[in-house]
Design a protein around this motif. Structure first.
Motif, PDB file in Angstrom:
ATOM      1  N   ASP B  57       0.844  -1.204   0.000  1.00  0.00           N
ATOM      2  CA  ASP B  57       0.000   0.000   0.000  1.00  0.00           C
ATOM      3  C   ASP B  57       0.879   1.254   0.000  1.00  0.00           C
ATOM      4  OD1 ASP B  57      -2.087   1.776   0.152  1.00  0.00           O
ATOM      5  OD2 ASP B  57      -2.656   1.281   2.209  1.00  0.00           O
ATOM      6  N   PHE B  58       1.891   1.239   0.833  1.00  0.00           N
ATOM      7  CA  PHE B  58       2.853   2.358   0.912  1.00  0.00           C
ATOM      8  C   PHE B  58       3.484   2.617  -0.461  1.00  0.00           C
ATOM      9  CE2 PHE B  58       7.496   3.267   1.949  1.00  0.00           C
ATOM     10  CZ  PHE B  58       7.329   4.574   2.327  1.00  0.00           C
ATOM     11  N   ILE B  59       3.878   1.542  -1.128  1.00  0.00           N
ATOM     12  CA  ILE B  59       4.547   1.673  -2.432  1.00  0.00           C
ATOM     13  C   ILE B  59       3.558   2.146  -3.493  1.00  0.00           C
ATOM     14  CG2 ILE B  59       5.649   0.338  -4.279  1.00  0.00           C
ATOM     15  CD1 ILE B  59       6.857  -1.389  -1.917  1.00  0.00           C
ATOM     16  N   LEU B  60       2.351   1.578  -3.488  1.00  0.00           N
ATOM     17  CA  LEU B  60       1.360   1.969  -4.506  1.00  0.00           C
ATOM     18  C   LEU B  60       1.009   3.452  -4.389  1.00  0.00           C
ATOM     19  CD1 LEU B  60      -1.015  -1.138  -4.533  1.00  0.00           C
ATOM     20  CD2 LEU B  60       0.799  -0.548  -6.160  1.00  0.00           C
ATOM     21  N   ARG B  61       0.903   3.934  -3.161  1.00  0.00           N
ATOM     22  CA  ARG B  61       0.602   5.368  -2.988  1.00  0.00           C
ATOM     23  C   ARG B  61       1.725   6.224  -3.579  1.00  0.00           C
ATOM     24  NH1 ARG B  61      -2.710   6.222   2.635  1.00  0.00           N
ATOM     25  NH2 ARG B  61      -3.618   4.143   2.750  1.00  0.00           N
ATOM     26  N   ARG B  62       2.936   5.749  -3.433  1.00  0.00           N
ATOM     27  CA  ARG B  62       4.069   6.499  -3.991  1.00  0.00           C
ATOM     28  C   ARG B  62       4.032   6.438  -5.529  1.00  0.00           C
ATOM     29  NH1 ARG B  62       6.982  10.446  -4.941  1.00  0.00           N
ATOM     30  NH2 ARG B  62       8.977   9.974  -5.903  1.00  0.00           N
ATOM     31  N   LEU B  63       3.650   5.281  -6.086  1.00  0.00           N
ATOM     32  CA  LEU B  63       3.562   5.172  -7.549  1.00  0.00           C
ATOM     33  C   LEU B  63       2.490   6.124  -8.086  1.00  0.00           C
ATOM     34  CD1 LEU B  63       3.919   1.295  -8.074  1.00  0.00           C
ATOM     35  CD2 LEU B  63       5.686   3.057  -8.346  1.00  0.00           C
ATOM     36  N   VAL B  64       1.380   6.225  -7.373  1.00  0.00           N
ATOM     37  CA  VAL B  64       0.320   7.167  -7.779  1.00  0.00           C
ATOM     38  C   VAL B  64       0.867   8.600  -7.767  1.00  0.00           C
ATOM     39  CG1 VAL B  64      -1.910   8.166  -7.115  1.00  0.00           C
ATOM     40  CG2 VAL B  64      -1.565   5.668  -7.018  1.00  0.00           C
ATOM     41  N   ALA B  65       1.588   8.925  -6.714  1.00  0.00           N
ATOM     42  CA  ALA B  65       2.165  10.274  -6.623  1.00  0.00           C
ATOM     43  C   ALA B  65       3.146  10.527  -7.764  1.00  0.00           C
ATOM     44  CB  ALA B  65       2.859  10.454  -5.269  1.00  0.00           C
ATOM     45  N   MET B  66       3.872   9.475  -8.151  1.00  0.00           N
ATOM     46  CA  MET B  66       4.813   9.636  -9.264  1.00  0.00           C
ATOM     47  C   MET B  66       4.080   9.905 -10.577  1.00  0.00           C
ATOM     48  SD  MET B  66       7.547   6.602  -8.299  1.00  0.00           S
ATOM     49  CE  MET B  66       8.883   6.948  -9.462  1.00  0.00           C
ATOM     50  N   VAL B  67       2.944   9.246 -10.793  1.00  0.00           N
ATOM     51  CA  VAL B  67       2.145   9.491 -12.003  1.00  0.00           C
ATOM     52  C   VAL B  67       1.644  10.934 -11.999  1.00  0.00           C
ATOM     53  CG1 VAL B  67       0.025   8.890 -13.258  1.00  0.00           C
ATOM     54  CG2 VAL B  67       1.448   7.073 -12.259  1.00  0.00           C
ATOM     55  N   ARG B  80       0.552   2.285 -14.086  1.00  0.00           N
ATOM     56  CA  ARG B  80      -0.832   2.265 -14.549  1.00  0.00           C
ATOM     57  C   ARG B  80      -1.731   1.539 -13.544  1.00  0.00           C
ATOM     58  NH1 ARG B  80      -4.532  -0.867 -15.725  1.00  0.00           N
ATOM     59  NH2 ARG B  80      -3.169  -2.680 -15.410  1.00  0.00           N
ATOM     60  N   ALA B  81      -1.331   0.351 -13.156  1.00  0.00           N
ATOM     61  CA  ALA B  81      -2.163  -0.432 -12.240  1.00  0.00           C
ATOM     62  C   ALA B  81      -2.362   0.311 -10.914  1.00  0.00           C
ATOM     63  CB  ALA B  81      -1.522  -1.797 -11.996  1.00  0.00           C
ATOM     64  N   ALA B  82      -1.299   0.927 -10.428  1.00  0.00           N
ATOM     65  CA  ALA B  82      -1.414   1.665  -9.165  1.00  0.00           C
ATOM     66  C   ALA B  82      -2.373   2.843  -9.332  1.00  0.00           C
ATOM     67  CB  ALA B  82      -0.032   2.169  -8.720  1.00  0.00           C
ATOM     68  N   ARG B  85      -5.943   1.862  -9.631  1.00  0.00           N
ATOM     69  CA  ARG B  85      -6.342   0.932  -8.555  1.00  0.00           C
ATOM     70  C   ARG B  85      -6.699  -0.435  -9.128  1.00  0.00           C
ATOM     71  NH1 ARG B  85      -5.419   6.261  -7.316  1.00  0.00           N
ATOM     72  NH2 ARG B  85      -5.878   6.751  -5.133  1.00  0.00           N
ATOM     73  N   ASP B  86      -5.918  -0.884 -10.107  1.00  0.00           N
ATOM     74  CA  ASP B  86      -6.167  -2.180 -10.734  1.00  0.00           C
ATOM     75  C   ASP B  86      -5.495  -3.267  -9.902  1.00  0.00           C
ATOM     76  OD1 ASP B  86      -6.546  -4.371 -12.284  1.00  0.00           O
ATOM     77  OD2 ASP B  86      -5.542  -3.586 -14.077  1.00  0.00           O
ATOM     78  N   TYR B  87      -6.095  -3.521  -8.725  1.00  0.00           N
ATOM     79  CA  TYR B  87      -5.509  -4.495  -7.822  1.00  0.00           C
ATOM     80  C   TYR B  87      -5.557  -5.903  -8.411  1.00  0.00           C
ATOM     81  CZ  TYR B  87      -5.935  -0.570  -4.613  1.00  0.00           C
ATOM     82  OH  TYR B  87      -5.853   0.669  -4.025  1.00  0.00           O
ATOM     83  N   ALA B 114      11.795   1.274  -7.946  1.00  0.00           N
ATOM     84  CA  ALA B 114      11.935   2.676  -8.364  1.00  0.00           C
ATOM     85  C   ALA B 114      11.183   3.621  -7.437  1.00  0.00           C
ATOM     86  CB  ALA B 114      11.423   2.846  -9.798  1.00  0.00           C
ATOM     87  N   ALA B 115      10.160   3.093  -6.751  1.00  0.00           N
ATOM     88  CA  ALA B 115       9.266   3.964  -5.984  1.00  0.00           C
ATOM     89  C   ALA B 115      10.020   4.814  -4.959  1.00  0.00           C
ATOM     90  CB  ALA B 115       8.183   3.123  -5.295  1.00  0.00           C
ATOM     91  N   HIS B 116      10.992   4.235  -4.308  1.00  0.00           N
ATOM     92  CA  HIS B 116      11.727   4.999  -3.282  1.00  0.00           C
ATOM     93  C   HIS B 116      13.223   4.963  -3.542  1.00  0.00           C
ATOM     94  CE1 HIS B 116       7.825   4.172  -1.233  1.00  0.00           C
ATOM     95  NE2 HIS B 116       7.985   5.416  -0.847  1.00  0.00           N
TER      96      HIS B 116
END
Lengths: 306, 306
Positions: B57-67, B80-82, B85-87, B114-116
Motif C-alpha cells: 500500500d505504501f509503495i502503490l501510494r508512492r507510484l500514484v504520486a509519481m504518475v 498504470r495499475a497503481a 487501482r487495478d488491484y 523505483a518507488a523509493h
C-alpha cells in the motif's frame, strides 16, 4: 565507581572521550539511550594486526594444510607463498593493492576464499574458535587472545556502562570474530559486523545447513562500512574508532548536526610495546588533521597496551 | 506475575509454547540465556497482510504520486495499475509468481524498486514513519498500527521476559519496519531483519549520505531467511514463527539435536475477525502436518486478534 579509563594516560584523547560521554549522558534528552551507538574497527583498533592480521595467519595455516593434502597446489599462488612462508609475496600484494595495483590480488583473494569454502558455518566456527584459543602471536610472546588492547577493551565497557551499544565493524570476517567477541570485548555475536562470504542454505532432515561458498558476499571496508553499520544497527553512530584508510568513511559517518559525536584514530607509534607503522593509514591521518579527529597515540595515550 | 499468554485460548498451541519456554528455562544449563533466539516473520505472522501487504500500500501510494508528477508513467506498469487501482493486475502478478510464471514480475519489481530510489535512508525512514503513523487499513476499520496481532505481541514479550532475543525476519523491507518495530512489537531496530535494496555511500561535508538504489540487495524470503538470520544473530534460532511457504526454510532451520525448539505456523481461518486464506501457504501447511509443527489457528487459538 572505579576511576574511568584507568588504562589511559591523562592527555587530550582521554579528556575528549570523557567529555563526549559526559555531553551524551548529562541529560537523557540529548541522546536517548536507544540512540547511543558506537562502532569500532577491529584489526589495528581493538587488537594487534602486525606482523599480519590474525585472520590471515588462520587462513595461511589452512592453505599449508591444503598443500599437505594436495601437493599439486604447491606451485600455485597463494598456496605456494603460504607453504614456503613467503610473507614478502603476501606483503607485496597488499602493498600493491594500497598503491592501486591489483594484479596479484585476485589470486590471493581466490585462495583466501577457497581456504574455508564448502564447510558449514558451524564447522567454520569450531575451526576459528580452536585457532583463536590456541594460536600465539609470532613475536609478542603472548597468545592471540591476549593481543586485544586493554585501553580499548576498557573503553568498550565504559561506553556500555553509559548506555551505548558497541559494535565491531571489522574489515575482517564476521564469522571469524564471533566465537570470541564476547570473551574478548564483551560484544555479543550479533554485535559483530564484518566481511562475509556468500552463504548457501540447503535443506535436509536435520534442520538445514548453511554452507560457505568460495565467493565474497561483501568486503566490509571503506564506503561499505557505513552501509553495513546501517544494515545492522539502523542508526548513524555517535562514536567511531579506527586506524586505517579503510575506516575513513565510517569515521565520517558519525557526524551529526544535533548530537555530540567523536572520532578516534589509533596511531601505532610504539615500537617498544607494540609496533610503529603508518602504512595503510596515510589518508586517514591526513583527514584526522584536517577534520579534527582525535588521534590516539599508542605510545603516549595508553598506560598499558595489552 | 500476570497469567502468561492471556490472549491465547487454552488449547494445544498455547500449551506447546508454555512447555517449550519451560523446557528452555527450567535449568539455565539447557539453554544459556545468550543462546535464546526467536525469529518471527512479519506479514501474516505479526500483523495483517490482507487484502495486500501493508508495505505494498505504501509503495502503490508512492507510484500514484509519481504518475501525478509525471503523467507519462500512466501507461506503464505498474504505475498504470497503481493509478487505476487495478488491484486485480497486481494480484495476478503475485498469483502467477506463486504458480511459477514470472512474466510480469520484472515490471512490478522494477516499479517497486523505483518507488523509493535515489533518496537517503533517513528520508525513507521519515516517509515510512509518516505513512505508518497515519494510514488506515482499507477494510478493518483501524489504523495500520492497530493491525498487529495482540497474541503475537504478547508472545514476543513473554519470550523476552524469559531471556529470549526476538528478531523480525521479514520478507518485507528492513528499513520500512524499523521506525515502528519498537513501538509495535518491542523489537529495537537492530532486531529487524528484512529485505533490502542496494545502498550507496557518498562522502560529503555533513557526514556522508547513504542512498537507496533501484536494485535489490537481497530478498529475505525462503532459503535466504536462514542466511540473513545467521548474518544478524549468528545463531540457529530455537523458535520460529511464520505463516507462508516463504517461511519453510526458516522454520526448518530451528531444529537442534540437543536443545528444545518450536515451530509455529499461523493459519488464517477467521473471516469474521480477520481473513480466511491459505493461498501461498499450501506447502507450509503440508510440511507442518508432516513435521509436527504447531499450527496456530487465528479462529480457535486467539482470544482476541488485534
Amino acid at each position: 565507581m572505579n576511576t574511568p579509563l584507568a588504562t589511559w594516560n591523562d592527555r587530550p584523547a582521554k579528556a575528549a572521550i570523557l567529555d563526549f560521554v559526559e555531553r551524551c549522558t548529562a541529560d537523557s534528552s540529548v541522546v536517548p539511550v536507544d540512540q547511543r551507538v558506537a562502532v569500532f574497527d577491529n584489526d589495528g583498533t581493538l587488537w594487534c594486526e602486525k606482523p599480519m592480521p590474525i585472520q590471515l595467519d588462520f587462513i595461511l595455516r589452512r592453505l599449508v594444510a591444503m598443500v599437505e593434502e594436495d601437493p599439486g597446489l604447491r606451485s600455485k599462488e597463494p598456496w605456494r607463498a603460504a607453504y614456503e612462508r613467503d610473507y614478502a609475496w603476501l606483503a607485496s600484494v597488499l602493498h600493491d593493492h594500497y598503491a592501486g595495483d591489483d594484479s596479484n590480488l585476485a589470486s590471493l583473494a581466490a585462495g583466501v576464499l577457497a581456504a574455508h569454502a564448502d564447510i558449514s558455518v558451524e564447522r567454520f566456527e569450531e575451526l576459528a574458535a580452536e585457532f583463536l584459543h590456541t594460536a600465539r602471536h609470532p613475536t609478542l610472546n603472548r597468545s592471540y587472545l591476549q593481543c586485544a588492547y586493554a585501553p580499548m577493551v576498557e573503553l568498550l565497557g565504559y561506553l556500555r556502562e553509559h548506555g551505548f551499544v558497541t559494535y565491531i565493524a571489522s574489515g575482517g570476517g564476521r564469522d571469524f570474530m564471533r566465537p570470541v567477541s564476547e570473551e574478548l570485548y564483551g560484544v555479543p555475536r550479533d554485535g559483530v559486523i564484518g566481511s562475509a562470504v556468500a552463504l548457501e542454505y540447503s535443506a535436509n532432515e536435520s534442520g538445514g545447513t548453511i554452507t560457505r561458498r568460495a565467493t565474497a558476499d561483501y568486503l566490509d571496508d571503506g564506503p561499505e562500512k557505513p552501509i553495513r553499520i546501517w544494515d545492522r544497527a539502523g542508526r548513524r553512530p555517535l562514536l567511531a574508532a579506527g586506524n586505517s584508510n579503510g575506516d575513513i568513511e565510517m569515521l565520517d559517518f558519525t557526524q551529526h548536526s544535533d548530537k555530540p559525536y567523536l572520532r578516534l584514530l589509533v596511531l601505532h607509534d610504539d615500537p617498544d610495546r607494540e609496533f610503529d607503522y603508518t602504512s595503510g593509514s596515510e589518508r586517514a591521518l591526513k583527514r584526522a588533521q584536517e577534520k579534527g579527529w582525535t588521534v590516539v597515540s599508542v605510545k603516549d595515550d595508553w598506560k598499558t597496551v595489552f
